[in-house]
Scaffold this motif. Structure first.
Motif, PDB file in Angstrom:
ATOM      1  N   GLY A 283       0.779  -1.232   0.000  1.00  0.00           N
ATOM      2  CA  GLY A 283       0.000   0.000   0.000  1.00  0.00           C
ATOM      3  C   GLY A 283       0.805   1.273   0.000  1.00  0.00           C
ATOM      4  N   LYS A 284       2.139   1.179  -0.195  1.00  0.00           N
ATOM      5  CA  LYS A 284       2.984   2.362  -0.056  1.00  0.00           C
ATOM      6  C   LYS A 284       3.543   2.877  -1.379  1.00  0.00           C
ATOM      7  N   LEU A 285       3.739   1.988  -2.335  1.00  0.00           N
ATOM      8  CA  LEU A 285       4.508   2.344  -3.523  1.00  0.00           C
ATOM      9  C   LEU A 285       3.666   2.549  -4.772  1.00  0.00           C
ATOM     10  N   GLY A 286       2.424   2.094  -4.758  1.00  0.00           N
ATOM     11  CA  GLY A 286       1.580   2.238  -5.937  1.00  0.00           C
ATOM     12  C   GLY A 286       2.010   1.355  -7.087  1.00  0.00           C
ATOM     13  N   LEU A 287       2.480   0.134  -6.784  1.00  0.00           N
ATOM     14  CA  LEU A 287       2.899  -0.766  -7.851  1.00  0.00           C
ATOM     15  C   LEU A 287       1.712  -1.323  -8.628  1.00  0.00           C
ATOM     16  N   PHE A 288       0.540  -1.310  -8.009  1.00  0.00           N
ATOM     17  CA  PHE A 288      -0.675  -1.790  -8.672  1.00  0.00           C
ATOM     18  C   PHE A 288      -1.650  -0.621  -8.780  1.00  0.00           C
ATOM     19  N   LYS A 289      -2.128  -0.407  -9.996  1.00  0.00           N
ATOM     20  CA  LYS A 289      -3.070   0.685 -10.247  1.00  0.00           C
ATOM     21  C   LYS A 289      -4.282   0.118 -10.940  1.00  0.00           C
ATOM     22  N   GLY A 290      -5.431   0.270 -10.303  1.00  0.00           N
ATOM     23  CA  GLY A 290      -6.645  -0.313 -10.858  1.00  0.00           C
ATOM     24  C   GLY A 290      -6.590  -1.825 -10.913  1.00  0.00           C
ATOM     25  N   GLY A 291      -5.863  -2.431  -9.986  1.00  0.00           N
ATOM     26  CA  GLY A 291      -5.752  -3.879  -9.960  1.00  0.00           C
ATOM     27  C   GLY A 291      -4.721  -4.448 -10.916  1.00  0.00           C
ATOM     28  N   ALA A 298       7.194  -0.998 -10.880  1.00  0.00           N
ATOM     29  CA  ALA A 298       7.731  -2.215 -10.258  1.00  0.00           C
ATOM     30  C   ALA A 298       9.197  -2.419 -10.606  1.00  0.00           C
ATOM     31  N   LYS A 299       9.633  -1.955 -11.787  1.00  0.00           N
ATOM     32  CA  LYS A 299      11.029  -2.130 -12.195  1.00  0.00           C
ATOM     33  C   LYS A 299      12.005  -1.538 -11.192  1.00  0.00           C
ATOM     34  N   LYS A 300      11.550  -0.534 -10.442  1.00  0.00           N
ATOM     35  CA  LYS A 300      12.426   0.105  -9.469  1.00  0.00           C
ATOM     36  C   LYS A 300      12.623  -0.758  -8.231  1.00  0.00           C
ATOM     37  N   HIS A 301      11.888  -1.871  -8.154  1.00  0.00           N
ATOM     38  CA  HIS A 301      11.920  -2.682  -6.930  1.00  0.00           C
ATOM     39  C   HIS A 301      12.206  -4.155  -7.206  1.00  0.00           C
ATOM     40  N   VAL A 302      12.638  -4.480  -8.417  1.00  0.00           N
ATOM     41  CA  VAL A 302      12.918  -5.876  -8.766  1.00  0.00           C
ATOM     42  C   VAL A 302      14.292  -5.959  -9.424  1.00  0.00           C
ATOM     43  N   VAL A 303      15.117  -6.886  -8.941  1.00  0.00           N
ATOM     44  CA  VAL A 303      16.386  -7.216  -9.574  1.00  0.00           C
ATOM     45  C   VAL A 303      16.289  -8.682  -9.978  1.00  0.00           C
ATOM     46  N   GLN A 304      16.228  -8.956 -11.266  1.00  0.00           N
ATOM     47  CA  GLN A 304      16.034 -10.325 -11.747  1.00  0.00           C
ATOM     48  C   GLN A 304      16.909 -10.536 -12.979  1.00  0.00           C
ATOM     49  N   ARG A 305      17.964 -11.327 -12.800  1.00  0.00           N
ATOM     50  CA  ARG A 305      18.910 -11.514 -13.895  1.00  0.00           C
ATOM     51  C   ARG A 305      19.295 -12.986 -14.024  1.00  0.00           C
TER      52      ARG A 305
END
Length: 919
Positions: A283-291, A298-305
């Protein structure tokens, strides 16, 4: 105004005969540091408050002291200061030397006032190092104090060891067995969950009734969840995974900082993957908008390589890959006639004991037969022990008319991370399904199988292993790691290998204590060639790249993810060899071949095509369904070189493509040059290992210690000065992070270094010679006036309680007390020398008194204000950058540039006198 009302962060006070600086106040408890040593202390105001006195750091003395001790003091101050403008504090105070790509999560974390990251790098890329750097950074910057690590039970010790060894962080493991031991260390009635600030516990233990509420009621600052896919929302609302999900969800809503670690975040289900991102969002970052997921946010919070992503990153920069090449081959073993007859007898177990019609055999009947087959293809010893246990159970059942025991379906699947060993996991399977109606017939068939075993004279797979270990052309020379699933097979292999091989054979398994395992690994590292036999308990978490570059799978895992986890023990970043050799043994014309073709070959094909082994290959339901279907087929004629029996559509490939498409593979917020630039800044600020080495060796020798050797060194006090915390002798030690095993690596946060820094600061502050002031020389033409350098420390507070520090220097010409421009001052400082000066005590005293006539308060205030303005400008620029990334700036980022100047302290004065005056 009451003194206690003035006690705010940064305030100086005197208590217990020493001066302290207040770090933070929590109710009636003060957290402070001693000014002379940085030693931490706590004060309980109801008891000690009346004795506290506000104070200020006294001015350096006018009489100059020992220049050598003064130089050591300046270096010690720089080493012990938490620089607000340093790129990375954790890098300075950790043993690790990370690869450039491993700094990306740390850089991303530093852009977030409240760190919320999913680190989903592949096996072997170093997620533990990446997460540990962030934990250390947050602790050093006072952005976190109470840390909770949730991990699978069998990884708790490895997490504690890694955090202690690489980051000098002490954590307590809280679990059922440990709590009894810890109770003896705690005050009566103390809650261990509240008593310890850094805790590691099992996710499954923490979710239990009676424990869950104890975990949730704590004020954790940072939560780290390892194997975080175990806490994703499952498709159904029941089961232990749902309980894990709910616990992590509740914690994620309460903690400011959250790190989720997993190499397999996507199990093929979009909803499950998104649930991990929902933990981050809270509920803090707004990664989901309108479901819907906002991928840009989200890219700012995921490191996947993937590994190929990192290799491509290096290739584009014209750099060599940091990973070894993988030479992986399968070694087919042709079973003897006796072995084939035994495999067939084991296969017929369910027909003889339960029902000849496979469709009518109980599910657990099939699993028991499959279990015995797996033990048979592992080793004769493993099968023999299982048959004996089962036979003993039936004899007790017949003698005492006992009821059947409970059921266990998943023991074969390598999917239950809370298990300590396969023997323990599968024991309940061996002891289930026993009823008196068929007990006599089953007992008779077990005796038939035991007679078959007695005729097993030649172990074809063991012979293949011995040939491989004895022939360098088949495997190679050096240390070799041999993985088996079973402790019984491990004992069998160790005995046979020691009888045959001329070089040492070692073993590590789940029944060993941590200290015992460390001793074995250290001994293994000193021998070459040598063999280390290990059970699957160590296929996760234990990094062995510095121990071996050769690996043999003696047992075939039935879980593709387990196979890749084993490979990742040596095929990972930090492997010094250019190539790792991996060999997988299996029996032809056995169930092994069918499993290889159905699961392992398919997973490897997907890994080569897409670069990942999808998470669902380790999913319990997926494995069970496919193994049961495979067992029903006639696989007895199956050979590795034949065409596959299964020419079916492969939904696994499509699911893997979906996982990659919905994931964030290859994404990076930073390019390689960005990371390298920040790394160079950090090294410049902290100094290289060479600079730290010079400080430690100079400091020990100044105190009269004898330092011998040439990296590695040994140190003995002899007639030198005792240093609290340092033993009379220690070593061998080095400052090279790649030092050989058995050599203690010293870094800035190593306890030995911290004790030396603290003692030299204490000496310089307290000695009668007053080493806070000293005279040095610099080359200059005749008539050049002396220059005084004033060393200050500015202290600032951020809006969320973070305390920042920054050292700065101001320089003044003593002739007219005019300030030198900053660039000119820094150029002059770089020319300083430690040459002795032919000055009388009176002449030195005059220069010292003149230096104290400068406008010290004004210099300090202006310098501290410049530090504040520089940091505010940097943070404003960061806010603008984040606003562009998120659209609307998340609430957690709003106060990023709100800084308060707490004050500044004059730490030392260095007076530079031109050499030409005395030539």
């Amino acid at each position: 105004m009451d003194v206690l009302d003035l006690l705010k962060p940064g305030a100086l006070f005197r208590a217990r005969g020493r001066d302290y600086r207040l770090e933070r106040r929590q109710g009636d408890v003060l957290f402070a540091r001693a000014l002379d040593t940085e030693e931490e202390a706590l004060f309980y105001l109801p008891l000690e408050g009346p004795g506290l006195r506000l104070t200020a750091l006294g001015l350096p003395p006018a009489t100059p002291g020992d220049p050598a001790l003064h130089d050591l003091l300046l270096r010690a101050l720089d080493l012990s200061t938490l620089h607000a403008d340093a790129p990375f504090l954790a890098l300075q105070r950790s043993r690790v030397v990370p690869a450039n790509y491993q700094l990306v999560p740390l850089l991303m974390a530093l852009r977030q006032p409240e760190v919320r990251l999913l680190i989903a790098d592949d096996v072997g890329l170093g997620k533990t190092v990446e997460a540990g750097l962030i934990v250390k950074e947050l602790l050093l910057r006072s952005k976190a104090r109470r840390v909770l690590v949730l991990a699978p039970a069998h990884l708790l010790g490895q997490w504690r060891e890694a955090l202690k060894r690489f980051f000098h962080l002490e954590f307590e493991i809280l679990s059922g067995p440990n709590l009894k031991r810890l109770a003896r260390r705690l005050p009566p009635g103390a809650d261990p969950w509240a008593h310890f600030d850094r805790v590691i516990t099992s996710l499954d233990y923490a979710k239990q009734d009676g424990v869950r509420h104890l975990v949730l009621r704590q004020d954790w600052d940072l939560l780290l969840v390892d194997e975080a896919h175990l806490a994703a929302r499952p498709p159904t609302e029941r089961g232990k995974q749902m309980e894990r999900y709910r616990l992590v969800r509740e914690l994620s809503l309460r903690v400011p900082h959250l790190l989720l670690l997993t190499a397999t975040p996507h199990d093929g289900y979009t909803e499950s993957f998104h649930s991990l991102l929902e933990h981050l969002d809270a509920g803090k970052l707004g990664l989901f908008k309108g479901g819907l997921l906002d991928r840009e946010a989200a890219k700012k919070h995921v490191v996947q390589r993937r590994r190929r992503d990192v290799e491509e990153w290096f290739r584009k920069e014209g750099k060599k890959s940091p990973f070894p090449e993988r030479d992986a081959k399968e070694v087919a073993v042709e079973p003897s006639r006796v072995e084939l007859e035994l495999f067939e007898a084991v296969r017929r177990y369910q027909e003889e004991v339960f029902d000849p019609d496979p469709a009518k055999v109980p599910v657990l009947g099939r699993w028991l037969a499959m279990h015995l087959m797996r033990r048979a293809t592992s080793s004769p010893k493993a099968l023999e022990e299982s048959l004996k246990r089962r036979k003993a159970l039936l004899e007790n059942l017949l003698a005492e008319a006992q009821d059947p025991t409970g059921e266990e379906e998943a023991a074969l699947l390598d999917t239950t991370p809370e298990r300590l060993s396969p023997e323990e996991a599968e024991l309940s399977l061996e002891l289930s399904l026993a009823d008196q109606a068929r007990a006599q017939a089953e007992k008779a068939y077990l005796e038939v199988l035991l007679r078959h075993l007695k005729s097993w004279r030649k172990d074809s797979k063991l012979q293949a292993l011995l040939e491989m270990l004895q022939d360098p052309l088949k495997l190679g020379r050096g240390r070799t790691l041999v993985f088996t699933r079973y402790k019984d097979t491990l004992d069998y292999l160790v005995e046979r290998l020691r009888e045959t091989l001329p070089h040492p054979v070692f073993a590590v398994h789940g029944e060993m204590a941590e200290e015992e395992r460390e001793e074995v690994l250290a001994a293994f590292a000193q021998k070459n060639p040598a063999v280390l036999v290990a059970t699957d308990v160590f296929s996760e978490g234990l990094n062995l790249q510095h121990y071996a570059a050769q690996l043999v799978h003696y047992d075939l895992p039935w879980n593709p993810n387990r196979l890749e986890q084993r490979n990742g023990r040596i095929d990972r970043y930090g492997q010094p060899e250019a190539q790792v050799r991996i060999r997988t043994l299996y029996y032809e014309r056995s169930f092994d071949v069918a499993v290889f073709r159905l699961l392992l070959e398919k997973a490897e094909r997907i890994r080569k095509e897409l670069g990942v082994v999808p998470a669902f290959f380790g999913d319990e339901a997926y494995l069970r369904a496919r193994l049961e279907a495979l067992w029903r087929r006639d696989w007895r004629k199956e050979r590795r070189l034949q065409a596959s029996l299964f020419d079916e559509a492969e939904p696994e490939v499509e699911a893997a493509r979906k996982a990659i498409a919905e994931g964030f593979y290859g994404h990076s917020e930073f390019s390689l040059p960005d990371v390298e630039r920040r790394l160079r800044e950090a090294l410049r600020r902290a100094g290289s290992p060479e600079a730290l080495k010079a400080f430690v060796l100079d400091g020990l020798r100044y105190l009269g210690w004898q330092v011998e050797g040439e990296d590695p060194y040994t140190a003995r006090r002899g007639a030198g000065e005792a240093v609290p915390g340092l033993p009379p002798s220690f070593g061998p030690f080095s400052f090279d992070p790649e030092a050989p095993l058995g050599v203690e690596v010293l870094d800035l946060a190593h306890p030995l270094v911290e004790h030396l820094v603290a003692h030299l600061r204490f000496r310089a502050y307290r000695d009668l010679d007053g080493a806070r002031t000293a005279l040095l020389t610099f080359p200059a033409p005749p008539g050049t006036p002396p220059v005084a350098f004033y060393h200050y420390r500015a202290r600032l507070a951020a809006s969320r309680g973070e305390v920042l520090e920054s050292l700065f220097r101001k320089a003044v010409r003593l002739l007219d007390l005019s300030e030198l421009p900053q660039e000119e001052a820094e150029a002059l400082w770089a020319k300083r020398r430690k040459a002795s000066l032919p000055l009388s005590r009176e002449q030195a005293q005059i220069l010292g008194e003149r230096a104290l006539e400068a406008p010290l308060e004004d210099l300090g205030e202006r310098g501290a204000r410049e530090v504040l303005e520089r940091l505010e400008a940097e943070r404003r620029a960061l806010k603008e950058d984040l606003a562009r990334a998120y659209g609307a700036l998340p609430p957690a980022f709003q106060d990023l540039d709100r800084l308060e100047l707490l004050g500044q302290e004059l730490l030392a004065i260095t007076i530079l006198v031109p050499e030409a005056r005395h030539s």
